[in-house]
Design an enzyme around this catalytic site. Structure first.
Site, mmCIF file in Angstrom:
data_model
loop_
_atom_site.group_PDB
_atom_site.id
_atom_site.type_symbol
_atom_site.label_atom_id
_atom_site.label_comp_id
_atom_site.label_asym_id
_atom_site.label_seq_id
_atom_site.Cartn_x
_atom_site.Cartn_y
_atom_site.Cartn_z
ATOM 1 N N ALA A 1 0.830 -1.206 0.000
ATOM 2 C CA ALA A 1 0.000 0.000 0.000
ATOM 3 C C ALA A 1 0.866 1.257 0.000
ATOM 4 O O ALA A 1 1.780 1.391 0.811
ATOM 5 C CB ALA A 1 -0.923 0.003 1.212
ATOM 6 N N ALA A 2 0.563 2.193 -0.899
ATOM 7 C CA ALA A 2 1.303 3.461 -0.962
ATOM 8 C C ALA A 2 0.621 4.433 -1.921
ATOM 9 O O ALA A 2 -0.030 4.028 -2.871
ATOM 10 C CB ALA A 2 2.735 3.228 -1.425
ATOM 11 N N LYS B 1 8.935 6.685 1.469
ATOM 12 C CA LYS B 1 9.332 5.291 1.289
ATOM 13 C C LYS B 1 10.641 5.009 2.053
ATOM 14 O O LYS B 1 10.804 3.944 2.652
ATOM 15 C CB LYS B 1 9.503 4.952 -0.191
ATOM 16 C CG LYS B 1 8.202 5.030 -0.988
ATOM 17 C CD LYS B 1 7.094 4.204 -0.391
ATOM 18 C CE LYS B 1 7.183 2.768 -0.771
ATOM 19 N NZ LYS B 1 6.035 1.951 -0.320
ATOM 20 N N TYR C 1 7.303 11.674 -1.775
ATOM 21 C CA TYR C 1 7.072 10.248 -1.974
ATOM 22 C C TYR C 1 8.337 9.449 -1.644
ATOM 23 O O TYR C 1 8.302 8.492 -0.861
ATOM 24 C CB TYR C 1 6.624 9.959 -3.406
ATOM 25 C CG TYR C 1 6.704 8.493 -3.759
ATOM 26 C CD1 TYR C 1 5.870 7.570 -3.139
ATOM 27 C CD2 TYR C 1 7.632 8.024 -4.679
ATOM 28 C CE1 TYR C 1 5.958 6.213 -3.430
ATOM 29 C CE2 TYR C 1 7.720 6.678 -4.984
ATOM 30 C CZ TYR C 1 6.885 5.778 -4.357
ATOM 31 O OH TYR C 1 6.973 4.445 -4.645
ATOM 32 N N SER D 1 10.808 1.668 -2.947
ATOM 33 C CA SER D 1 10.881 2.283 -4.272
ATOM 34 C C SER D 1 12.309 2.717 -4.577
ATOM 35 O O SER D 1 13.024 3.198 -3.683
ATOM 36 C CB SER D 1 9.967 3.505 -4.319
ATOM 37 O OG SER D 1 10.168 4.226 -5.513
#
Length: 161
Positions: A84-85, A155, A151, A127
């Site tokens: 989930a992200a 991560k 983002y 990522s």
């Protein structure tokens, strides 16, 4: 290779562009997890989605699903794959708080839920964005992280837990 007897739980999110996250969809189609919870983040992005491609999946609203949904999800599971992200760097710059809610806080909560429920294996999908601009692909994990947007930073923080 994952043994077929292993009871897999998939915790994924729908993509913030209106489609199912490709990792969630691909994992579901190829690994046949025992249980799947998909986090619907429509309230954050305004996109709608059709979950018919994930038959049997539980759809939870918001980045913080109901504890009863999570408890039911974690029952009788050996390993959790956390995919989930919120994944769009441009969106994350405009909405850093929402990105952190989903990408950091939800990760911490899933780790805590797994710990509290005796789940011994937790696989976190990170990522390559956290490395910033690099010259080598695939990027080796010994490259020093250089997150260049919200983002990527979210991560990276998730990895630290």
């Amino acid at each position: 290779m994952i043994p077929q007897s292993l009871r897999i739980g998939l915790f994924g999110a729908r993509a913030d562009d209106g489609g199912l996250g490709h990792q969630t969809r691909d994992f579901f189609e190829h690994m046949n997890p025992v249980k799947t919870v998909v986090i619907d983040i429509e309230h954050l992005t305004g996109y709608t989605n059709d979950f018919s491609r994930l038959p049997g999946a539980v759809v939870a609203k918001g980045f913080e699903p109901d504890i009863k949904v999570i408890d039911a999800f974690l029952k009788d599971i050996d390993i959790v794959f956390h995919l989930a992200a919120l994944t769009r760097p441009q969106w994350s710059i405009k909405y850093p708080y929402e990105t952190s809610e989903v990408n950091v806080l939800a990760t911490v909560k899933m780790l805590q839920y797994c710990k509290d429920n005796g789940i011994k294996r937790f696989v976190f999908m990170s990522s390559s964005n956290l490395y910033g601009n690099v010259d080598k692909y695939p990027t080796p994990e010994d490259v020093v992280p250089n997150p260049m947007n919200t983002y990527a930073l979210s991560k990276y923080i998730g990895e630290q837990y």
